[in-house]
Write a protein that holds these residues in place. Structure first.
Motif, short mmCIF file in Angstrom:
data_model
loop_
_atom_site.label_atom_id
_atom_site.label_comp_id
_atom_site.label_asym_id
_atom_site.label_seq_id
_atom_site.Cartn_x
_atom_site.Cartn_y
_atom_site.Cartn_z
N PHE A 155 0.85 -1.19 0.00
CA PHE A 155 0.00 0.00 0.00
C PHE A 155 0.88 1.24 0.00
CE2 PHE A 155 -2.61 3.13 2.47
CZ PHE A 155 -3.60 3.31 1.52
N VAL A 156 0.59 2.17 -0.90
CA VAL A 156 1.39 3.37 -1.05
C VAL A 156 0.67 4.55 -0.39
CG1 VAL A 156 2.47 4.98 -2.66
CG2 VAL A 156 2.38 2.54 -3.21
N ALA A 157 1.34 5.20 0.54
CA ALA A 157 0.79 6.37 1.22
C ALA A 157 1.93 7.28 1.64
CB ALA A 157 -0.04 5.96 2.44
N ASP A 158 1.76 8.58 1.44
CA ASP A 158 2.78 9.57 1.81
C ASP A 158 4.12 9.22 1.18
OD1 ASP A 158 0.93 10.97 3.33
OD2 ASP A 158 1.37 9.79 5.13
N GLU A 159 4.07 8.76 -0.09
CA GLU A 159 5.26 8.42 -0.86
C GLU A 159 6.08 7.30 -0.22
OE1 GLU A 159 7.40 12.01 -1.47
OE2 GLU A 159 5.89 12.87 -2.82
N LYS A 160 5.42 6.51 0.63
CA LYS A 160 6.05 5.33 1.22
C LYS A 160 5.27 4.10 0.81
CE LYS A 160 7.68 7.77 5.38
NZ LYS A 160 7.62 7.79 6.87
N THR A 161 5.95 2.96 0.77
CA THR A 161 5.30 1.69 0.43
C THR A 161 5.28 0.80 1.66
OG1 THR A 161 6.05 1.83 -1.87
CG2 THR A 161 5.36 -0.33 -1.06
N PHE A 162 4.09 0.34 2.01
CA PHE A 162 3.90 -0.48 3.20
C PHE A 162 3.48 -1.89 2.78
CE2 PHE A 162 3.13 3.87 4.42
CZ PHE A 162 3.67 4.00 5.69
N GLU A 163 4.23 -2.88 3.24
CA GLU A 163 3.83 -4.28 3.06
C GLU A 163 3.20 -4.83 4.34
OE1 GLU A 163 7.18 -6.45 1.65
OE2 GLU A 163 7.07 -5.58 -0.37
N THR A 164 3.61 -4.31 5.47
CA THR A 164 2.95 -4.52 6.76
C THR A 164 2.72 -3.15 7.37
OG1 THR A 164 5.02 -4.70 7.99
CG2 THR A 164 4.11 -6.74 7.07
N PHE A 165 1.76 -3.04 8.25
CA PHE A 165 1.45 -1.72 8.81
C PHE A 165 0.70 -1.85 10.12
CE2 PHE A 165 -1.02 -2.91 5.07
CZ PHE A 165 -2.29 -3.12 5.60
N GLY A 178 -9.73 8.72 3.06
CA GLY A 178 -8.38 8.85 3.59
C GLY A 178 -7.49 7.71 3.14
N GLN A 179 -6.46 7.45 3.91
CA GLN A 179 -5.45 6.44 3.56
C GLN A 179 -5.90 5.08 4.09
OE1 GLN A 179 -2.23 8.36 5.61
NE2 GLN A 179 -1.50 9.39 3.75
N THR A 180 -6.79 4.42 3.32
CA THR A 180 -7.36 3.15 3.77
C THR A 180 -6.78 2.00 2.97
OG1 THR A 180 -9.43 4.38 4.07
CG2 THR A 180 -9.50 1.99 4.37
N PRO A 181 -6.03 1.09 3.60
CA PRO A 181 -5.47 -0.06 2.87
C PRO A 181 -6.57 -1.04 2.48
CG PRO A 181 -5.02 -0.24 5.22
CD PRO A 181 -5.63 1.12 5.01
N LEU A 182 -6.26 -1.94 1.57
CA LEU A 182 -7.24 -2.89 1.06
C LEU A 182 -7.82 -3.76 2.17
CD1 LEU A 182 -8.32 -3.74 -1.81
CD2 LEU A 182 -6.74 -5.67 -1.64
N THR A 183 -7.02 -4.06 3.16
CA THR A 183 -7.49 -4.90 4.28
C THR A 183 -8.72 -4.32 4.95
OG1 THR A 183 -5.90 -3.74 5.71
CG2 THR A 183 -5.21 -5.85 4.76
N SER A 205 -14.07 -2.03 -3.12
CA SER A 205 -14.60 -0.66 -3.18
C SER A 205 -14.21 0.12 -1.92
CB SER A 205 -16.13 -0.67 -3.29
OG SER A 205 -16.56 -1.47 -4.37
N ASP A 206 -14.13 1.44 -2.05
CA ASP A 206 -14.07 2.27 -0.86
C ASP A 206 -15.41 2.96 -0.59
OD1 ASP A 206 -14.09 4.33 -2.74
OD2 ASP A 206 -11.97 4.82 -2.48
N GLN A 207 -16.33 2.82 -1.53
CA GLN A 207 -17.72 3.23 -1.34
C GLN A 207 -18.60 2.17 -2.00
OE1 GLN A 207 -18.65 7.44 -2.16
NE2 GLN A 207 -16.47 7.72 -2.61
N PHE A 208 -19.56 1.63 -1.25
CA PHE A 208 -20.39 0.59 -1.86
C PHE A 208 -21.74 0.52 -1.19
CE2 PHE A 208 -19.90 -1.77 1.89
CZ PHE A 208 -20.58 -2.99 1.82
N GLN A 244 -11.50 5.14 -5.22
CA GLN A 244 -10.62 6.27 -5.46
C GLN A 244 -9.16 5.83 -5.27
OE1 GLN A 244 -11.88 9.25 -6.44
NE2 GLN A 244 -13.96 8.37 -6.31
N ASN A 245 -8.27 6.40 -6.04
CA ASN A 245 -6.84 6.15 -5.88
C ASN A 245 -6.49 4.66 -5.93
OD1 ASN A 245 -6.28 8.99 -5.37
ND2 ASN A 245 -7.18 8.67 -3.34
N MET A 246 -6.94 4.00 -6.99
CA MET A 246 -6.66 2.57 -7.12
C MET A 246 -5.17 2.27 -7.22
SD MET A 246 -9.67 1.08 -9.61
CE MET A 246 -8.97 -0.56 -9.52
#
Length: 425
Positions: A193-203, A285-290, A327-330, A364-366
Motif C-alpha cells: 500500500f502506497v501512502a505519503d510516498e512510502k510503500t507499506f507491506e505490513t502496517f 483517507g489512507q485506507t489499505p485494502l485490508t 470498493s471504498d464506497q459501496f 478512489q486512488n486505485m
C-alpha cells in the motif's frame, strides 16, 4: 466432520435422555421446570454454546475449513454467571492444518452497571481476518453449525490486536459499543500500500470505533432487573463509525469509515416471508485494502460450473468471484421472498426462495494498491436466482444467474449452481 457428527449425535441423545427422565406422574411445576431447562439448553446451543456450570464451551471454534488454513479446529469458551455475575473471562485457541499455525485470543471484562449492562472489556488477539470484510461490534452473536462462505475464502490478513471496549445499553431499543484498538497487520498475500510516498507491506492501525444497534420495533420485558427481548420487530438499524489515527501508538494511516445496515422482514399470513437487507459503507483517507469493502462474493475462481459447485451463503453474491471487486464506497441490496413450504408429507416440506441481489460501488486512488488486480462496481452488479431448501436433512439446491453490466462472455461463467444447508434448533 467426524467430530462434528459425533457432537450432534451426543447432543441429540442427551436431549432425548433428558426429555424421557421425567416420570408421567410428576408434579406439573416440576414438569414445567424441566421444560424450561430443556428450552434454555436448546437456546444456548442455538447461540453457539454448550453450557456447563462455570464455562460455556464456544462451538464456533470446534471445526471450520477455509482455503488458507485448510482444516481449522480448536476450543473456546466464556465464563458463566455461576462463575461470577460481575466478571467474565473468554478466549480460544485454534490450529490451522494447512498454514501450520496456532491462533488465539484471551480477554475479560467487568460490569460497571447492572441496569444498563455496562461492561468494560479487554482483549488480546492473534488471528486471521478476511480482507475486505466489515464486522459490526454490536452484532448479536450469529452462530451456524455450517458457515458456507468460509469454505471458499482464501484472502486473509494476519493481525495482532489489543483492544479495550465499553458496552452500554442506552435503552432497551438502543445498544452501543465503543472500542479503541491497535493492530499489527500482515497480509498473507502479495500486497503493498502506497501512502505519503512510502510503500507499506505490513502496517499498524490505531483506531476507535463507535457502533450503535437500534431496534425500535422490538418488544421487551423486565425480569429480575434484566431486559429480556421477547419479540423481534423490523426494520433494524446498525451504524458504525471508525476513525484511525496516524502517529498515535505507531499508527501508520489516517482514515475514516462509515458503515450502515438495515434489515427488514415481513411475514405474510399465508406463511411466506419477505426479507430485505441494505448494506452500505464509505471509507475515506489512507485506507489499505485490508480495511476496504468486498461485496460478499461466494464464487470460487475455477473454470467450470461443476468445479465451482459448493455451498450457497446466507447473504452473499453467488455468481461474484472472490477478490473480483473491491470498493471504498459501496451499497448492496439483497431481496428474498420465501414461499410457504410445500407440505408434501409431515417430514418432507421443501421451500422455494426467490432471490434478487444488486451492488454498486467505486474506488478512489486505485494506484495506491499494488500487486493486486481487481475491478470496481461503478456500473452496478446484478444477479437473480432461487433456492429450494430442506430437500433432505436440511440440504437443498440453489441457482443464480449474473446479468447486466458485468455479464461475462461465457454463459457458464454467469451461472452458479450450489447446494444449501438450513437447520434450526
Amino acid at each position: 466432520m467426524k467430530a462434528f457428527s459425533a457432537f450432534i449425535l451426543f447432543t441429540c441423545c442427551l436431549i432425548n435422555v433428558h426429555s424421557q427422565s421425567v416420570p408421567v406422574k410428576q408434579d406439573s411445576a416440576l414438569i414445567k421446570n424441566d421444560t424450561i431447562k430443556q428450552e434454555q439448553f436448546l437456546k444456548q446451543l442455538g447461540n453457539g454454546y454448550f453450557p456447563t456450570k462455570f464455562v460455556n464451551i464456544d462451538l464456533r471454534y470446534l471445526v471450520k475449513y477455509n482455503q488458507y488454513e485448510g482444516l481449522r479446529t480448536g476450543l473456546g469458551g466464556i465464563t458463566t454467571s455461576s462463575f461470577s455475575d460481575k466478571y467474565r473471562i473468554n478466549g480460544y485457541t485454534v490450529y490451522g492444518f494447512k498454514d501450520h499455525r496456532f491462533k488465539y485470543s484471551i480477554g475479560g471484562g467487568f460490569r460497571v452497571n447492572k441496569k444498563t449492562q455496562t461492561w468494560i472489556n479487554l482483549s488480546y488477539t492473534d488471528d486471521l481476518q478476511e480482507t475486505g470484510s466489515s464486522v459490526f461490534l454490536t452484532d448479536k452473536r450469529f452462530f451456524s453449525f455450517f458457515e458456507p462462505r468460509l469454505l471458499n475464502i482464501d484472502l486473509f490478513h494476519k493481525h495482532i490486536t489489543k483492544a479495550i471496549s465499553l458496552e452500554h445499553q442506552v435503552s432497551p431499543y438502543l445498544l452501543s459499543e465503543t472500542q479503541f484498538s491497535t493492530s499489527k497487520i500482515d497480509p498473507t498475500y502479495d500486497y503493498s500500500f502506497v501512502a505519503d510516498e512510502k510503500t507499506f507491506e505490513t502496517f499498524d492501525i490505531s483506531s476507535i470505533k463507535l457502533s450503535l444497534q437500534w431496534n425500535p420495533f422490538n418488544n421487551f420485558k423486565i425480569e429480575n432487573d434484566n431486559v429480556i427481548e421477547t419479540e423481534i420487530g423490523y426494520p433494524e438499524f446498525t451504524l458504525q463509525l471508525t476513525k484511525s489515527f496516524k502517529d498515535l501508538l505507531d499508527g501508520d494511516f489516517n482514515f475514516f469509515k462509515f458503515d450502515f445496515r438495515t434489515h427488514y422482514e415481513y411475514k405474510f399470513k399465508t406463511g411466506s416471508i419477505f426479507d430485505a437487507v441494505l448494506t452500505s459503507g464509505i471509507a475515506t483517507g489512507q485506507t489499505p485494502l485490508t480495511h476496504l469493502y468486498h461485496a460478499y462474493p461466494n464464487n470460487i475462481n475455477k473454470e467450470t460450473i461443476l468445479q465451482r459447485f459448493s455451498v450457497a451463503g446466507i447473504n452473499s453474491f453467488e455468481t461474484m468471484f472472490f477478490n473480483e471487486f473491491f470498493s471504498d464506497q459501496f451499497t448492496t441490496l439483497q431481496l428474498k421472498h420465501s414461499l410457504q413450504p410445500f407440505k408434501i408429507s409431515e417430514r418432507f416440506k421443501p421451500q422455494l426462495v426467490l432471490i434478487s441481489r444488486f451492488a454498486i460501488g467505486s474506488m478512489q486512488n486505485m494506484d495506491r494498491h499494488q500487486q493486486m488486480s481487481f475491478e470496481t462496481l461503478d456500473k452496478g452488479y446484478s444477479e437473480a436466482g432461487f433456492e429450494i431448501n430442506k430437500l433432505l436433512f436440511g440440504f437443498g439446491l440453489s441457482f443464480a444467474y449474473r446479468y447486466g453490466a458485468y455479464h461475462l462472455p461465457e454463459i457458464g461463467d454467469n451461472i452458479a449452481f450450489k447446494f444449501t444447508f438450513n437447520v434450526s434448533l
